[in-house]
Design a protein around this motif. Sequence first.
Motif, short mmCIF file in Angstrom:
data_model
loop_
_atom_site.label_atom_id
_atom_site.label_comp_id
_atom_site.label_asym_id
_atom_site.label_seq_id
_atom_site.Cartn_x
_atom_site.Cartn_y
_atom_site.Cartn_z
N ASP A 66 33.23 -6.30 -8.53
CA ASP A 66 32.21 -5.98 -9.53
C ASP A 66 32.59 -4.76 -10.37
O ASP A 66 31.81 -4.31 -11.21
CB ASP A 66 30.87 -5.71 -8.85
CG ASP A 66 30.31 -6.94 -8.15
OD1 ASP A 66 30.69 -8.06 -8.54
OD2 ASP A 66 29.50 -6.77 -7.21
N GLU A 98 16.01 3.77 -19.80
CA GLU A 98 17.19 3.79 -18.94
C GLU A 98 18.47 3.76 -19.78
O GLU A 98 19.47 4.39 -19.43
CB GLU A 98 17.17 2.61 -17.97
CG GLU A 98 16.11 2.72 -16.88
CD GLU A 98 16.19 1.57 -15.90
OE1 GLU A 98 17.11 0.73 -16.02
OE2 GLU A 98 15.33 1.51 -15.00
N ASN A 106 23.16 4.87 -7.10
CA ASN A 106 22.19 4.58 -6.03
C ASN A 106 22.22 3.12 -5.61
O ASN A 106 22.06 2.80 -4.43
CB ASN A 106 20.78 4.97 -6.48
CG ASN A 106 20.58 6.46 -6.51
OD1 ASN A 106 21.27 7.21 -5.81
ND2 ASN A 106 19.65 6.93 -7.33
N GLU A 107 22.44 2.23 -6.58
CA GLU A 107 22.53 0.81 -6.25
C GLU A 107 23.78 0.53 -5.40
O GLU A 107 23.75 -0.30 -4.49
CB GLU A 107 22.56 -0.03 -7.53
CG GLU A 107 21.26 0.02 -8.32
CD GLU A 107 21.34 -0.78 -9.61
OE1 GLU A 107 22.08 -1.80 -9.63
OE2 GLU A 107 20.70 -0.38 -10.60
N VAL A 108 24.87 1.23 -5.72
CA VAL A 108 26.10 1.07 -4.93
C VAL A 108 25.88 1.61 -3.51
O VAL A 108 26.25 0.96 -2.52
CB VAL A 108 27.28 1.80 -5.60
CG1 VAL A 108 28.53 1.71 -4.73
CG2 VAL A 108 27.56 1.21 -6.98
N GLN A 129 23.30 1.79 -1.71
CA GLN A 129 22.45 0.94 -0.89
C GLN A 129 23.21 -0.20 -0.20
O GLN A 129 22.77 -0.72 0.83
CB GLN A 129 21.31 0.35 -1.74
CG GLN A 129 20.26 1.38 -2.14
CD GLN A 129 19.24 0.82 -3.11
OE1 GLN A 129 19.18 -0.39 -3.31
NE2 GLN A 129 18.46 1.69 -3.73
N GLN A 130 24.36 -0.55 -0.75
CA GLN A 130 25.15 -1.63 -0.17
C GLN A 130 25.77 -1.23 1.17
O GLN A 130 26.27 -2.09 1.91
CB GLN A 130 26.27 -2.05 -1.14
CG GLN A 130 25.79 -2.47 -2.51
CD GLN A 130 24.74 -3.56 -2.44
OE1 GLN A 130 24.93 -4.59 -1.80
NE2 GLN A 130 23.62 -3.32 -3.10
N ILE A 171 25.33 3.65 -11.87
CA ILE A 171 24.36 3.00 -10.97
C ILE A 171 24.69 3.35 -9.52
O ILE A 171 24.68 2.50 -8.63
CB ILE A 171 24.35 1.47 -11.18
CG1 ILE A 171 25.74 0.86 -11.02
CG2 ILE A 171 23.76 1.11 -12.52
CD1 ILE A 171 25.73 -0.66 -10.97
#
Length: 381
Positions: free
Chosen positions: A350, A215, A371-373, A375-376, A369
């Motif tokens: 963040d 990664e 995809n992580e954002v 998902q929120q 990141i």
Amino acid sequence: MARGVYIHIPFCHQICNYCDFNKVFFKNQPVDEYIEAVGKEMQMVVHNMPDQFDNIETIFLGGGTPTALSAEQIKRLLDLIHKYIPTNRRIEFSSEANPDELTIDKLKALYNGGVNRLSMGVQSFDEELLKKLGRTHSNEHVYETIEHAKSVGFQNISIDLMYGLPGQTMEQWEDTLNKALRLKLPHYSAYSLIVEPKTIFYIRYAKGKLNLPSEELEAEMYDLLMRKMEENGLKQYEISNFALDGYQSTHNKIYWDNDEYAGFGAGAHGYLKGERYSNYGPIKRYIDSVMNSGRPLLQTHKVSIEEMYEEQMFLGLRKNEGVSVKEFERKFGVHLKDLYGETIQQLEKDALLINDGHHVKLTRKGRFIGNEVFQQFLIED
């Protein structure tokens, strides 16, 4: 109302090891019958929903590989498109292409038939990596095809690149970027490899035989991509896309704006009148359905208002400009902060989002990141 039209051509002369799109080997397939079936599907849908096609901005031929067709088959397909899809003005008309399939005759058939943008699947300029991917073209094919395309009249040419490939080093990726940028094209797309189910790569991955970069290395490759593009005057307008001014992909922007489009062909997806749908994938099932039963729908889904909110955020945040606060309120009648105020504030703390009062967008850190954002922004039941 549809802003764009997507037409799926599922035929390939070679199946790539990473591809999970609906596709079949070209040989012994009913290609001519398929083209006629696509024409009939277009005729039916436009006839039944004429008001949905008044302001078409783009047409996109995807696959599979549209350029697997012969020049005559390409001409027939384009004739059917112009017969049934209302295009009263100059629009963006794109076709995906393989570098080793674009003969002069095919290029002329595309250009004379109204196609004005080529999107070529190059993926890498390292020929050993190309073999791992299952690609059949060489670097010389790329150089020659671009010259031939320009000689025919094409100016809007894009190439796709991939990073995070099995065994790929930073040196190989930098060399690919340097060779790609020396072509001085107006548009580039670059995607990290995603190992999808039902692909050869997935089988190897499941057996522990796919040597993927870490990664950390993949993030370094993405950072290099953004820096190289900026140094060469290409503006990033979406997570994976870079262009000179005036050459951004209108068709892909429809997806990121979460606007509606029609999809035609086997396995094609569409979004019309608040409903997402997909067609039958098997070629024979698709043709039989169109010719004998009507629309070849496999499934439909009425999109809920909560899903619309989520999709507007997921897709819109992919764009560098982000999600328009004003457009969100116009589209849904609710202010963005009333739905996602706390989430946006936390992501700002963040350093993953910026909210300037007009747009909410990813920071540079957030792009790594994404995809992580995204998902929120899922709305809990």
